[in-house]
Scaffold this active site. Structure first.
Site, short mmCIF file in Angstrom:
data_model
loop_
_atom_site.label_atom_id
_atom_site.label_comp_id
_atom_site.label_asym_id
_atom_site.label_seq_id
_atom_site.Cartn_x
_atom_site.Cartn_y
_atom_site.Cartn_z
N ASP A 78 0.81 -1.21 0.00
CA ASP A 78 0.00 0.00 0.00
C ASP A 78 0.85 1.27 0.00
O ASP A 78 2.00 1.27 0.46
CB ASP A 78 -0.87 0.04 1.26
CG ASP A 78 -2.03 -0.94 1.21
OD1 ASP A 78 -2.02 -1.83 0.33
OD2 ASP A 78 -2.93 -0.81 2.05
N ASP A 79 0.23 2.34 -0.45
CA ASP A 79 0.66 3.73 -0.23
C ASP A 79 1.66 4.27 -1.25
O ASP A 79 1.95 5.45 -1.27
CB ASP A 79 1.24 3.98 1.18
CG ASP A 79 0.23 3.72 2.28
OD1 ASP A 79 -0.94 3.42 1.96
OD2 ASP A 79 0.62 3.81 3.46
N HIS A 128 -6.04 3.20 -3.91
CA HIS A 128 -5.94 3.44 -2.47
C HIS A 128 -6.21 4.92 -2.18
O HIS A 128 -5.64 5.49 -1.26
CB HIS A 128 -4.56 3.00 -1.98
CG HIS A 128 -4.44 2.86 -0.49
ND1 HIS A 128 -5.40 2.26 0.30
CD2 HIS A 128 -3.44 3.22 0.36
CE1 HIS A 128 -5.00 2.28 1.56
NE2 HIS A 128 -3.81 2.86 1.64
N HIS A 132 -4.69 9.56 0.33
CA HIS A 132 -4.73 8.86 1.61
C HIS A 132 -5.52 9.60 2.68
O HIS A 132 -5.22 9.52 3.87
CB HIS A 132 -3.31 8.53 2.12
CG HIS A 132 -3.25 7.22 2.87
ND1 HIS A 132 -3.56 7.12 4.21
CD2 HIS A 132 -2.93 5.98 2.47
CE1 HIS A 132 -3.42 5.86 4.60
NE2 HIS A 132 -3.04 5.15 3.55
N TYR A 169 -6.52 3.39 5.77
CA TYR A 169 -6.71 2.94 7.16
C TYR A 169 -7.71 1.78 7.27
O TYR A 169 -8.13 1.42 8.36
CB TYR A 169 -7.18 4.11 8.06
CG TYR A 169 -6.40 5.37 7.84
CD1 TYR A 169 -5.09 5.50 8.30
CD2 TYR A 169 -6.95 6.43 7.11
CE1 TYR A 169 -4.36 6.64 8.05
CE2 TYR A 169 -6.22 7.59 6.87
CZ TYR A 169 -4.93 7.69 7.35
OH TYR A 169 -4.21 8.82 7.10
N HIS A 223 3.62 -2.46 3.05
CA HIS A 223 3.66 -1.11 2.49
C HIS A 223 4.94 -0.91 1.69
O HIS A 223 6.00 -1.42 2.06
CB HIS A 223 3.59 -0.06 3.61
CG HIS A 223 2.29 -0.04 4.33
ND1 HIS A 223 1.98 -0.90 5.36
CD2 HIS A 223 1.18 0.75 4.16
CE1 HIS A 223 0.76 -0.65 5.79
NE2 HIS A 223 0.24 0.35 5.09
#
Ligand SMILES: [Zn+2]
Length: 280
Positions: A78-79, A128, A132, A169, A223
């Site tokens: 992720d991210d 995603h 964020h 989250y 991540h």
């Protein structure tokens, strides 16, 4: 119709909550007790209750693991994309020929598209969000704009169209569910995650935890952006891939994991792979 009566019930509940919140002395206390000062009921978390008519095809599904007897697990990152970490993750995946799923932040992709250019053929690309934000605090229109902007970046920079969406989250509100449903996304959470603070400076321990804890259908959260703690995971990836394969697992994308589960639903709930031994 069931939909109408359900909307009426939900609408009544919202009015009731608002009445309590504003109709008594000491309202701030009551509002605080209800959480209404932090959590918008109308226009936020519960906004799907205001917009049931917007559901085009009420079929959104939320996956945190896949119920399957097949020995498959899916790694998710992720991210990103992010300098440093994303190329390192891609290198580890390439070395072991492991497919993975990247839940990308749209703004990061637009700023660092070169990091993934030509390197995603084996992998899934999921959304995603744009930057964020906690989407559960936003209303339906805001989330829709966010998801569409992210999808545009994914199409522009990867040539792919995301069908998977992971809320930042793992935070799901009614508006998020509805916006995802309108766009035909599957929502993907996770059933396992890296514990980089627990295994600080111990990539082998982090790897052992993942190898020993995985189950058929596990969706594993990692991540490819963030601080130096990411090194614990990245340095452990080779051992994770090797250990999971020794246990008989196949490593697949989330799309393949979900289609495998859909094609061959588990009937026993039993774990078909052999138990891992005491070796590291
Ligand atoms: Zn995230």
């Amino acid at each position: 119709m069931a939909g109408v009566s359900r909307r009426a019930v939900l609408g009544g509940a919202l009015l009731g909550a608002a009445g309590v919140a504003t109709g008594v002395a000491g309202a701030p206390l009551v509002r605080g007790w209800l959480g209404l000062d932090r959590l918008p009921v109308s226009g936020g978390y519960a906004a799907a209750a205001d917009h049931l008519e917007a559901v085009a095809n009420p079929a959104v599904s939320v996956h945190y693991y896949a119920q399957t007897a097949e020995p498959v697990v899916a790694f998710t990152f992720d991210d990103g994309p992010a300098p440093h970490w994303t190329p390192m993750v891609l290198d580890e995946l390439d070395k072991a020929q492991v497919p993975a799923t990247f839940f990308m932040v749209g703004r990061n992709l637009s700023e660092h598209a070169e990091l993934v250019r030509g390197r995603l053929a084996r992998h899934d690309v999921g959304s995603h969000s744009w930057q964020h934000d906690d989407l559960a605090t936003k209303d339906l229109a805001q989330i829709g704009d966010d998801l569409d902007r992210t999808q545009s970046a994914i199409r522009q920079y990867t040539g792919r169209t995301a069908t998977l969406f992971r809320p930042p989250y793992g935070h799901l509100g009614g508006s998020t569910l509805l916006a995802a449903d309108q766009r035909g996304y599957d929502i993907v959470l996770w059933s396992m995650e890296m514990h980089e603070n627990t295994y600080r400076n111990d990539p082998a321990g982090q790897a052992r935890y993942i190898v020993e804890s995985a189950r058929p259908g596990s969706i594993i959260l990692a991540h490819d952006a963030g601080g130096d703690q990411r090194l614990v995971t990245i340095r452990g990836l080779a051992a994770m891939f090797d250990g999971l394969r020794r246990r008989g697992f196949r490593l697949v994308t989330v799309s393949e994991l979900l289609s495998t589960a859909a094609a061959k639903p588990s009937t026993s709930g039993q774990m078909p792979v052999r138990a891992v031994g005491p070796s590291r």
